[in-house]
Write a protein that holds these residues in place. Structure first.
Motif: not given
Length: 385
Positions: A155-161, A318-320, A332-336, A338-339
């Motif tokens: 889901v690294a595309v979020v880095q460009s959003m 650990g907290i993240v 559906g947000s969980k992978p994001r 965890l970035l």
């Protein structure tokens, strides 16, 4: 755990001291840029076929719209759903909209486009920070690989959003670097910035506090350490208290705002029910995949501990992870979410660093292609909430 802060005497380095830090990090920044440009190129190609606008997908959908509205109008906007739930823009922390407003004022860009500019700069800063942390105790090669892996996550595309993940990760990574090098005031200011960016800024504050406690235990604490400890929580505390005052909810006002969105911390019970529902339905394989994903994250964190990472990154990560996996809300947000947990990638980077150059580079290269395709598919489908 390696709790001794890295100093110039015990720093792992293979470049002459006269070389600037940017030159040392250049391969990592180049790898990050290459992976993200590949993702954007695939998104543009997908958009040309599907008739979608990559610019709109990146800057004017989902949370990007909420951030842009805050930049344009300030706080106070809310949506009342048919169920009676209230979605208030007070749920979104202010640093990204502030930066969008600043960039828009200087450049004349729209707020959404300004958010993309912020994410580009923040993404490079995050890549450099991740490299800096990894380089301290794993060396340059592993640092470059860690950045490449982070840029190639599914889901690294979020880095460009026009989202806050890149900005938060940049602040968190450099704050951790400050803790590891004993730059307490800088670390405290960066932690305060992280606290103005996302609720999980608490993880950065906790990491700094643990690092400071260990420094005092070793007899290395000073007034600078105390200053960093005091500065770290100011960003998050200021915003949470302001929201409580504005809503009349006091200290719990921000939690009430999040509850309106269906967000909260239940120890993972809601997520476990969600997985159980998948296992009991025709989406059985999806449930199995979710379990595998959770186990992979936990295994990676265990590897971080066994690797002997310093206490600050371990506490932060650990907290993240705990907040991402154990919070209720849109699953559906969980992978994001965890970035920002980039220390999870350090054991993998260290292992790849022991391979030959071609073999080591092949892994993030393949992942980058998969990430680019998945990112284009994801944004043209359900997308990140």
């Amino acid at each position: 755990m390696k709790d001794t802060p890295v100093t110039p005497e015990n720093d792992v380095t293979d470049a002459p001291a006269r070389f600037p830090r940017l030159r040392r990090a250049a391969p990592a920044l180049a790898a990050f840029a290459a992976v993200r440009l590949l993702g954007l190129a695939v998104l543009a190609g997908w958009g040309a076929v599907a008739g979608s606008s990559p610019h709109t997908l990146l800057s004017a959908r989902w949370d990007s719209l909420w951030y842009a509205r805050i930049a344009a109008e300030g706080y106070g906007y809310e949506v009342v759903l048919p169920s009676g739930a209230v979605h208030s823009n007070l749920a979104f922390f202010p640093l990204l909209p502030w930066l969008e407003r600043l960039v828009a004022a200087v450049s004349g860009l729209s707020y959404g486009s300004a958010g993309l500019v912020v994410s580009v700069v923040a993404g490079l800063a995050a890549a450099w920070g991740i490299f800096a942390v990894a380089d301290l105790f794993l060396g340059r090669r592993a640092g470059v690989l860690a950045v490449a892996l982070w840029a190639a996550l599914p889901v690294a595309v979020v880095q460009s959003m026009a989202y806050s993940e890149a900005l938060f990760t940049a602040l968190a990574a450099w704050a951790l670097y400050g803790v590891l090098r004993g730059h307490w005031i800088t670390a405290g200011l960066l932690a305060a910035g992280a606290g103005l960016t996302r609720p999980v800024g608490a993880a950065v504050v906790a990491a700094l506090w643990v690092g400071a406690a260990l420094a005092w235990r070793r007899g290395e604490g000073s007034w600078r350490t105390a200053a960093g400890v005091l500065l770290a929580p100011l960003g998050a505390a200021a915003y949470v208290l302001w929201v409580g005052h504005r809503t009349g909810g006091g200290l719990l006002g921000y939690l009430d705002v999040q509850a309106g969105w269906g967000n909260g911390f239940d120890g993972g019970w809601a997520f476990a029910r969600f997985i159980g529902e998948r296992l009991a339905s025709s989406a059985f394989l999806a449930g199995v995949g979710l379990i595998a994903g959770v186990l992979l994250v936990l295994w990676l964190y265990r590897s971080c501990v066994r690797q002997g990472q310093p206490a600050a990154p371990l506490v932060y990560c650990g907290i993240v992870v705990a907040l991402a996996l154990c919070a209720s809300g849109y699953f559906g947000s969980k992978p994001r979410l965890l970035l920002p947990a980039f220390p999870l990638l350090l054991p993998v980077a260290a292992a790849l660093g022991r391979w030959g150059t071609r073999r080591a580079a092949a892994v993030p290269a393949v992942l980058a292609v998969c990430s680019a395709v998945y990112g284009a598919f994801w944004l043209n489908g359900s997308g990140p909430p």
